[in-house]
Design a protein around this motif. Structure first.
Motif, short mmCIF file in Angstrom:
data_model
loop_
_atom_site.label_atom_id
_atom_site.label_comp_id
_atom_site.label_asym_id
_atom_site.label_seq_id
_atom_site.Cartn_x
_atom_site.Cartn_y
_atom_site.Cartn_z
N ARG A 1 0.83 -1.21 0.00
CA ARG A 1 0.00 0.00 0.00
C ARG A 1 0.86 1.26 0.00
O ARG A 1 0.56 2.24 -0.67
CB ARG A 1 -0.91 0.01 1.23
CG ARG A 1 -1.99 -1.05 1.21
CD ARG A 1 -3.10 -0.71 0.22
NE ARG A 1 -3.86 0.46 0.64
CZ ARG A 1 -4.77 1.07 -0.11
NH1 ARG A 1 -5.01 0.62 -1.34
NH2 ARG A 1 -5.44 2.11 0.33
N SER B 1 2.25 1.73 -3.44
CA SER B 1 1.22 2.27 -4.35
C SER B 1 1.05 3.77 -4.16
O SER B 1 0.90 4.53 -5.13
CB SER B 1 -0.11 1.56 -4.10
OG SER B 1 -0.02 0.19 -4.40
N ALA B 2 1.07 4.22 -2.90
CA ALA B 2 0.95 5.65 -2.63
C ALA B 2 2.13 6.42 -3.22
O ALA B 2 1.95 7.51 -3.80
CB ALA B 2 0.85 5.89 -1.12
#
Length: 619
Positions: free
Chosen positions: A420, A423-424
């Motif tokens: 995550r 992805s950010a």
């Protein structure tokens, strides 16, 4: 007759015109220009035989512009062209060449354009009028086109006007022009009818015949993209992203456009520079050196600035703006495919410029292939692949110890996974240039008629069955093959007995209504009438105009088949929300004992003569 001139400055053209020629990159006159400009400057009539794309527009526009009196705000030059597209193209050329003539005004007039607009512009005044024969005749009959100050008349592509059935209209116009006017007639071929017209109306004419030179560009693959839907800049960036490009040379028409397009491409992340006539020699050399060394990947140039440019790594030439003539096109694409390497040339073509595309194909003896733009999925895939490669290079070459600690800290604080967080970070990294290309809602490049309709509408638009085709003619007849168009069958009160052909009908409607060929459906000819299928939702002003158009001196009197020539159910107005406007019939009092007429039966009844004769098809 042949002449050789080293430059336009030897042709006695005025300074404002010479200045424009330098700006747009014209260095030496083409054969047709060198042979035509001197006699036209002297006021002589001229009979010229030359192919489209040889520079003949400049051959007559430049000398006639040099004799324009800008203080007289009435037509001094009239140019007749066979099609609206060519009328617009010639008018634009006049406007370009007259850029430094203050107060100059040129007006194109053609069918399919609002008559009110043309009347207003004619009242305002125009020095040059460029028009199609049918619309010029309309204005002459209305006396809204005054030719008492006419100095010169040009018949452009006379053989094409003959092929489309306009030659009688042309002669009618010639008879309604002043006797003391100069005439220039240009034709790619010289059939007997054209030669007779020249003998009848031209006086002591200079004759110019230019043999077209065929040119082949064997080392370069040639493609074209028809502009539509996407903006040209969006299409250009898609091509640059997906094609296997080393260096690219992009051609535009003006110096201003080189700077504007280069800035837009730079903003999209390309190493780009402009090359035009205003750039100093030292700046030009620096730009060329950067292109050779790989510090620049894209150069946006004008024709004059790119002359003599020889950079081996140029793999692509993109004609962002179509050139003025074939010679310029050949020079442009000659910048790639050098030193035994292959190159790719891509031409952007607007719908009204398709004529120039065909001319280029004929002159170069090479068929340009249609280019299918990369889809958003393909572009997204390319962007993701490049992004992965960049990440891989950093993973293999950089010390990431400090950042490993930052990520571990983030993971503990946010109680989230490493995936995550990655992805950010990827989202942050690609914000200026998103990895995922989102398709904008495409816009139609050109509207035909305003009302969209389904094919079920067509079934009820005409209650009279179509004429039965003769089986022997099935292979040659024109059929409606576009299933995306809702067709309505219209009746024309001119047929075989009046000597018309399907080409006459096609040419008149394409020219006067401004329709592309794909928007003209099946044409069938009977002895005393004809039918043609056109898209549903015809604007009222176009319908009314077509009713008055003449085919071989006979009015078409267009009507929806099965209705009278002035039907109660009219074609829709543009912007009317798709509903046809109906003219209500006056109500008559019901008289006892008198049977009321059956309106449907009256509406569907065909003229007696058309029932007796079986229609025959011709092309």
């Amino acid at each position: 007759m042949s002449s050789v001139f080293a430059g336009f400055d030897q042709l006695a053209l005025p300074a404002p015109l010479l200045k424009v020629l330098g700006e747009i990159g014209y260095e030496t006159p083409s054969p047709i220009q060198a042979a035509s400009i001197p006699p036209l400057l002297e006021g002589r009539d001229l009979l010229g035989q030359a192919q489209t794309g040889t520079g003949k527009t400049a051959a007559f526009a430049l000398p006639l512009l040099s004799r324009i009196n800008l203080k007289v705000r009435s037509p001094q030059v009239l140019v007749l062209t066979p099609t609206r597209e060519l009328a617009i193209q010639v008018a634009e050329a006049f406007q370009t060449y007259a850029r430094h003539l203050p107060g100059f005004h040129v007006l194109p007039i053609y069918g399919g354009q609002g008559m009110d607009t043309q009347l207003r512009q004619l009242r305002r005044g125009a020095h040059v009028v460029v028009g199609t024969p049918g619309r010029v005749m309309d204005h002459l009959r209305r006396k809204t086109l005054q030719l008492e100050n006419l100095q010169a008349l040009v018949l452009d592509e006379a053989d094409e006007m003959l092929r489309m059935g306009f030659i009688e209209d042309v002669e009618w116009i010639l008879q309604h022009t002043p006797g003391e006017r100069q005439i220039a007639l240009f034709s790619a071929t010289m059939p007997p009818v054209i030669h007779k017209v020249a003998q009848r109306y031209l006086r002591d004419a200079a004759e110019v015949r230019i043999q077209s030179k065929t040119t082949t560009v064997e080392a370069t693959e040639q493609f074209y993209w028809q502009v539509g839907g996407l903006h040209k800049l969006d299409a250009l960036t898609r091509i640059l992203e997906v094609e296997e490009v080393d260096a690219t040379l992009i051609f535009v028409r003006t110096k201003t456009a080189t700077v504007e397009l280069a800035e837009k491409l730079e903003a999209r992340g390309y190493a780009c520079a402009a090359l035009n006539g205003d750039i100093t020699q030292s700046m030009r050399e620096r730009t060329v050196d950067q292109l050779k060394s790989g510090r620049l990947d894209v150069v946006v140039a004008t024709d004059v600035a790119a002359r003599g440019l020889d950079v081996g790594r140029i793999t692509h030439v993109i004609n962002y703006d179509i050139p003025y003539d074939v010679e310029a096109y050949v020079h442009r694409i000659g910048r790639t495919g050098r030193a035994g390497r292959t190159g790719r040339a891509i031409l952007f073509v607007a719908p009204r410029e398709m004529r120039m595309l065909r001319t280029i194909e004929q002159a170069t003896r090479s068929k340009l292939k249609p280019l299918h733009l990369p889809t958003s999925e393909v572009v997204t895939s390319k962007r993701v692949a490049r992004f992965k490669q960049q990440v891989q290079e950093i993973l293999s070459s950089e010390d990431l110890g400090f950042f490993d600690g930052v990520i571990a800290e983030l993971q503990r604080e946010q109680e989230t996974s490493v995936e995550r967080i990655a992805s950010a970070l990827a989202l942050m990294a690609q914000r200026d240039r998103p990895l995922q290309l989102q398709d904008a809602k495409p816009k139609r490049a050109r509207e035909t008629f305003s009302r969209p309709a389904s094919r079920s509408d067509h079934k009820t638009s005409s209650s009279t069955p179509p004429p039965k085709p003769r089986e022997k003619r099935d292979r040659s007849k024109r059929e409606s093959t576009n299933e995306d168009i809702a067709w309505v069958r219209y009746r024309i009160e001119v047929g075989l007995n009046q000597g018309i052909s399907a080409k006459d009908v096609f040419g008149a409607i394409a020219n006067e209504a401004g329709l592309d060929g794909e928007h003209i459906g099946a044409i069938r000819l009977a002895d005393d009438y004809s039918t043609v299928e056109l898209p549903d939702g015809m604007p009222r002003e176009v319908f009314k105009h077509l009713q008055k158009v003449r085919l071989r001196q006979h009015p078409m009197r267009l009507s929806v088949e099965g209705e009278s020539a002035m039907p109660q159910s009219r074609p829709s107005r543009p912007g009317s929300g798709g509903k046809p406007t109906a003219r209500p019939s006056p109500k008559k009092p019901h008289r006892k004992g008198v049977k009321q007429p059956d309106r449907v039966a009256r509406k569907d009844s065909a003229p007696a003569r058309s029932e007796k004769r079986k229609p025959r098809e011709r092309t």
